[in-house]
Design an enzyme around this catalytic site. Structure first.
Site, PDB file in Angstrom:
ATOM      1  N   ASN A 107      -8.661   4.405   1.526  1.00 16.55           N
ATOM      2  CA  ASN A 107      -9.542   3.306   1.484  1.00 16.55           C
ATOM      3  C   ASN A 107      -8.970   1.681   1.692  1.00 16.55           C
ATOM      4  OD1 ASN A 107     -11.920   4.618   1.097  1.00 16.55           O
ATOM      5  ND2 ASN A 107     -11.864   4.793  -1.128  1.00 16.55           N
ATOM      6  N   GLU A 108      -7.874   1.653   0.886  1.00 12.22           N
ATOM      7  CA  GLU A 108      -7.010   0.459   1.143  1.00 12.22           C
ATOM      8  C   GLU A 108      -6.665   0.395   2.621  1.00 12.22           C
ATOM      9  OE1 GLU A 108      -5.220   0.397  -3.407  1.00 12.22           O
ATOM     10  OE2 GLU A 108      -3.897   0.699  -1.728  1.00 12.22           O
ATOM     11  N   LEU A 109      -6.178   1.578   3.176  1.00 14.55           N
ATOM     12  CA  LEU A 109      -5.832   1.211   4.617  1.00 14.55           C
ATOM     13  C   LEU A 109      -6.789   0.748   5.607  1.00 14.55           C
ATOM     14  CD1 LEU A 109      -3.526   1.651   6.586  1.00 14.55           C
ATOM     15  CD2 LEU A 109      -4.128   4.061   6.996  1.00 14.55           C
ATOM     16  N   ASN A 145       0.757  -1.296  -0.064  1.00 17.93           N
ATOM     17  CA  ASN A 145       0.017   0.056   0.059  1.00 17.93           C
ATOM     18  C   ASN A 145       0.871   1.154  -0.009  1.00 17.93           C
ATOM     19  OD1 ASN A 145      -1.160   1.936   2.316  1.00 17.93           O
ATOM     20  ND2 ASN A 145      -2.730   1.523   0.655  1.00 17.93           N
ATOM     21  N   MET A 169      -7.479  -2.994   4.939  1.00 16.51           N
ATOM     22  CA  MET A 169      -6.215  -3.521   5.572  1.00 16.51           C
ATOM     23  C   MET A 169      -6.480  -3.570   7.029  1.00 16.51           C
ATOM     24  SD  MET A 169      -3.205  -1.777   3.511  1.00 16.51           S
ATOM     25  CE  MET A 169      -1.915  -1.802   4.653  1.00 16.51           C
TER      26      MET A 169
END
Length: 1041
Positions: A103-105, A35, A108
């Site tokens: 958003n990825e974080l 990321n 995750m």
């Protein structure tokens, strides 16, 4: 990821984190998700990190190299994020400007998988205060375009990332040395992605796979909550460790958990100089840190500090094998709530209580590991003895005998089988093999495992274990408990807490309660044959419990310490004479078994501490024994056919037993009467006179037995009447008096027995019907030899209306009865109705539909019954319907589909049955369907109705040949491998009576049919189709019956 490259391939709007079908169909399996914000670090640090990870043998997701042609970028990234095992978040100065990074974080941080933060040009404090720090401008822009909820999610995710310690990296700490930073990150990623190794396990496993799949299914489908705990309990050598290893290795293969650890608690490896608790716990803690965190022992430091971070590792699996105490668990698993959601712990122990204590902390399931069945036992033994699952023909019978002697204990089967490798000569066949079963009892490897369990018991528990092994194995639990309680109430021995001690022995799997016969009496005390042999050996060694077999001399043991003898069992010594002098010095004797023995001399010298005397087949030819046993609780003279002289008009023996609770005279066929002195047994609770065929009368003094609860008189064929004092017995609850064919009258005051709850009687005459109608407190009623005359009387007087507490009503062996009472519908609380061998019964009354609380209907060998009434569908509470060997039955009513709660339907031996009604499709709660010997399955139209049932699943089978079918739901709550087959006269247990069977396509689930094997001509069970919703049931091979 590079925002510009994402915008170019933007797909339609979709939820982040959703797995696309296109990705799921590929074989790509990413180890690491990187990321990052492309413009800041893609060309430099991330490219170098990606290359270093690949060089290390890992497969990272790096968007430019990893995006696949023809697949939307968002879909690929979301899918990679979901399957990756490790997430690395590289936070740079422009990181917060990218909504995609944020958003990825969020995804995750929600995943529960390990997240490794790398702060590239920023500090953790910048993530904690996004409104005022380095990210303030980016968040001001987000607030204008995004919802407050979305912005808050991003803020929380950054805050959580900043709080990760121990595995975070700051470029500033490396003074700008990116190469060194890159190397450190790769090392940590490798520590997380180290492949869990399978634990060593035997190559040839028998009977393990089915148990493994059952446990896994339970873990995955029926256990919920953050952390699941599976307990495996069983006696030593039963296979708990092997099963735990099989489950563990299964999960190693499917990579379900982020980290795994198998901790073997080996108490025997500790030096006697070590502090067992601290040494053991430290060793287990060190191994757990190595397995879960991959931290070398020299760098571990505080165990608590590391355990507090355990949730960062994601879902983990921990096996703790062979726990002895709950404290051992607590020292390793400091706080179960700290484990990441989806984690699982498996614990094995010989002590059920320990597992129940641990299980109170979370979602817990206890699986009892049972002995192998006869077929699996033979296969395992043969493999170790011959290297093959089949024994050579000339060894087959002996091999079966030896494997049977092992009692299904895997350890014994392996040890004994291995000791016979190469013993294949004719001389071996004649000499060594016959001795193998006996040698098993002396085998050190097996007995040491079992003795370890015994050594862990308290003094009281050891005493009770030896009592059961030598005396009480096979006794009703409640009767044995009364004997032990009498010891508690005196100063004779140390057995002060019998209930607690018994519960401990059950928890430690050293004994079990067998309820397969009947549940009365609290079940039967039972134990594994090798454990009983251990108990006999221990008792003989310490001189407390003497067991004499034929050819064994117990006199020497007694003479070495007669005052220590607590139990003496001469039952297996054969018929022989015993001199009374042997009892002179046994002043501590509590339990004595003299079956078949003739005692020379005066028995008044027997210890007054005696609690139980069993003297079956008593060869009483001369004079009766004189007993003066003030503490005797149980007296068993059953099967003593020559004991008539013992029961004279006055018997001092009974006068000397004021505390007697149980008197068993079963099958004492020479007895004509009982002495008046029996009334002096003021504490007597059970009087068993079953099968005393020549007993003509009972004394009136029987009415003085004010504590009598059970009176058994069945098959007293010469008994003419009951004394008038019988109805005055205030505590009488169970009266069994069927097949008393000479009885012509009973006291008119039988209705006074308001406490009677169980009544077994003939129902052949009007006076029988009168007695039945008077028992208003009955819960269980079993009638034999019922006649139409008695049925008519019950209907005419509406007698059944008064039995408002009746729960079980059984008509048994009533060949002359052609009808049931039409007033049976008045039994509004009836739970179970059973008709067995009512061979002249032609129909069931319509009033049966009024039994709204009926849960079980059992029709067996009602050979004249042609149809079932339409009102059957009105039984809205019915859960079980069993129709067996009703040879004239032609059809089932269409209303059967209205049985909305029906769970089990058995149809056997109904050869005239016409096609099944279409309404069977409506049985939505059905868990088990069994059809046996009812003609052709095709002729019954089975395939026409089964596809409507959930237990059939989605099979595409179009033909069903044969006449045997069983379909079983995976949620079926009984062990189907112990299924019982009904062949008119008796039941056959599958595991115990299995002679020969072959299953084709042995899967974990499915349904079976009986077919003819073209090769052998025998009937075999064949798997028809693999179904995800069903499981295997092993039926008896009909050709072997």
């Amino acid at each position: 990821m590079d925002d510009q490259s994402l915008e170019l391939s933007r797909p339609r709007k979709r939820h982040r984190g959703q797995c696309s079908s296109s990705f799921a169909a590929t074989d790509v399996d990413y180890d690491v998700f990187l990321n990052h914000r492309g413009p800041d670090v893609k060309a430099g640090f991330i490219s170098h990190l990606d290359e270093a990870l690949r060089t290390a043998g890992l497969n990272p997701f790096f968007d430019k190299a990893s995006l696949r042609k023809g697949h939307p970028a968002f879909s690929s990234i979301n899918d990679a994020l979901e399957v990756a095992k490790i997430h690395v978040a590289v936070v740079s100065k422009g990181y917060a400007e990218s909504k995609y990074c944020l958003n990825e974080l969020v995804a995750m941080m929600r995943s529960g998988k390990p997240v490794i933060p790398v702060f590239y040009g920023v500090e953790p404090v910048d993530l904690r205060w996004v409104e005022n720090g380095l990210f303030a401008k980016a968040f001001d822009k987000h607030k204008l375009k995004r919802t407050p909820e979305e912005v808050e999610e991003w803020r929380d995710a950054l805050l959580k990332l900043a709080e990760i310690t121990g595995i975070c990296f700051c470029l500033s700490d490396y003074k700008g040395n990116e190469a060194e930073l890159k190397g450190e990150v790769v090392d940590v990623v490798l520590s997380f992605t180290c492949r869990d190794e399978v634990v060593p396990i035997e190559h040839h496993l028998v009977g393990v796979e089915d148990k493994m799949h059952a446990c896994i299914k339970t873990m995955e489908e029926f256990m919920f909550g953050p952390t699941r705990l599976l307990g495996l309990v069983g006696m030593g050598g039963i296979g708990k460790t092997t099963l735990a290893k099989a489950i563990y290795n299964h999960f190693v293969g499917c990579k379900k958990f982020q980290a795994m650890s198998f901790l073997q608690v080996d108490h025997n490896s500790l030096s006697i100089m070590e502090e067992v608790g601290s040494s053991l716990s430290k060793r287990l803690q060190k191994q757990l840190l190595m397995d879960i965190f991959h931290v070398p022992q020299k760098n571990q430091g505080s165990y608590k500090r590391w355990f507090d971070k355990i949730s960062s590792q994601g879902p983990i699996l921990v096996v703790l094998d062979d726990l002895l105490q709950k404290s051992e668990f607590d020292q390793v698993i400091l706080n179960m709530s700290l484990l990441a959601p989806g984690s699982c712990i498996i614990v094995t122990s010989r002590d059920r209580h320990v597992l129940n204590e641990i299980g109170g902390q979370c979602n817990f399931f206890l699986h009892e590991v049972r002995p192998l069945g006869s077929d699996d036992s033979r296969q395992l033994f043969n493999f170790h003895a011959f290297g093959d699952g089949e024994a050579p023909p000339k060894f087959k019978n002996l091999a079966n005998d030896v494997s049977k002697a092992c009692g299904g204990l895997p350890l014994a089967l392996k040890v004994v089988g291995s000791s016979l490798i190469g013993k294949k000569s004719d001389e071996d066949l004649e000499c060594i093999w016959p001795e193998a079963a006996d040698a098993l009892k002396e085998d050190a490897d097996v007995m040491d495992v079992l003795r370890w369990s015994y050594n862990c018991l308290s003094k009281q528990e050891k005493m009770m274990f030896l009592d059961i092994a030598c005396i009480f194995c096979g006794w009703w639990r409640d009767e044995a408990m009364e004997v032990w309680k009498s010891c508690k109430e005196s100063s004779c021995c140390g057995l002060r807490t019998p209930h607690k001690s018994l519960a401990k022995l059950i928890d430690k799997s050293l004994i079990f309660i067998d309820v397969t016969k009947e549940k009365q009496g609290g079940g039967v005390l039972a134990m594994h044959g090798l454990l009983q042999e251990l108990g006999k050996n221990v008792g003989m060694d310490d001189g407390s419990h003497i067991w004499v077999d034929i050819g064994t001399c117990g006199v020497e043991v007694i003479n070495q310490g007669p005052m220590k003898v607590r139990a003496l069992n001469l039952a297996n010594g054969g018929e022989h004479e015993v001199e009374n002098e042997y009892f002179t010095k046994m002043t501590n004797l509590h339990f004595l078994v003299l079956d078949g023995c003739f005692i020379n001399g005066d028995l008044t010298i027997i210890s007054k501490k005696l609690r139980s005397l069993r003297w079956r087949h008593m060869p009483m030819i001369q004079r009766p024994p004189i007993l003066n046993l003030i503490n005797l609780i149980s007296l068993d003279f059953s099967h003593s056919t020559k004991a008539a002289s013992f029961w004279a008009e006055s018997n001092p023996a009974l006068e000397g037993c004021p505390n007697l609770l149980n008197l068993d005279m079963t099958n004492c066929t020479s007895i004509i009467t009982l002495p008046d002195s029996i009334g002096q047994l003021s504490r007597l609770q059970l009087l068993d006179l079953e099968g005393c065929r020549n007993l003509q009368k009972l004394p009136s003094t029987i009415g003085q037995l004010t504590q009598l609860e059970k009176l058994r008189l069945h098959e007293c064929e010469s008994l003419e009447s009951l004394p008038d004092s019988i109805p005055t017995l205030p505590q009488l609850q169970h009266l069994l008096m069927y097949t008393c064919t000479s009885m012509s009258k009973v006291p008119e005051t039988m209705g006074l027995m308001t406490g009677l709850t169980e009544f077994n009687t003939d129902l052949a005459t009007e006076w029988h019907a009168v007695v039945v109608g008077q028992q208003h407190g009955l819960k269980d009623l079993i009638v034999y030899n019922c006649s139409d005359e008695a049925i008519t009387w019950l209907d005419r007087n509406s007698s059944l209306a008064h039995l408002h507490l009746l729960s079980l009503f059984t008509f048994r062996e009533c060949p002359a009865m052609s009808k049931l009472p039409h007033t049976i519908g008045l039994l509004t609380n009836l739970d179970w109705l059973s008709l067995w061998r009512c061979e002249n019964l032609r129909e069931l009354p319509n009033s049966i539909g009024q039994l709204k609380l009926l849960t079980g209907l059992y029709l067996r060998s009602c050979s004249s019954l042609k149809t079932l009434p339409d009102c059957l569908g009105a039984l809205t509470s019915l859960e079980q319907l069993w129709i067996a060997h009703c040879r004239s039955l032609t059809k089932l009513p269409e209303s059967i589909g209205h049985l909305s709660r029906l769970r089990r339907l058995y149809i056997e031996g109904c050869g005239e049955l016409q096609p099944l009604p279409e309404s069977l499709r409506q049985l939505s709660e059905l868990e088990l369907l069994r059809i046996l010997d009812c003609g052709s399955l095709e002729g019954l139209g089975v395939l026409r109705v089964l596809p409507g049932l959930r237990i059939w699943g989605c099979t595409s089978v179009t033909t069903l040949s044969g006449s045997c079918l069983m379909v079983l739901d995976r949620n079926y709550d009984s062990d189907p491998s112990w299924y019982r087959y009904d062949d008119y006269n008796q039941y056959y247990s599958v595991r115990g009576d299995l002679k020969e069977m072959r299953v084709v396509e042995a899967n974990d689930c499915g349904f079976l049919r009986l077919v003819q094997d073209a090769e052998s001509g025998r009937s075999i069970l064949q798997r028809v189709h693999k179904l995800n919703c069903c499981k295997l049931v092993m039926l008896k091979d009909r050709g072997a019956i």
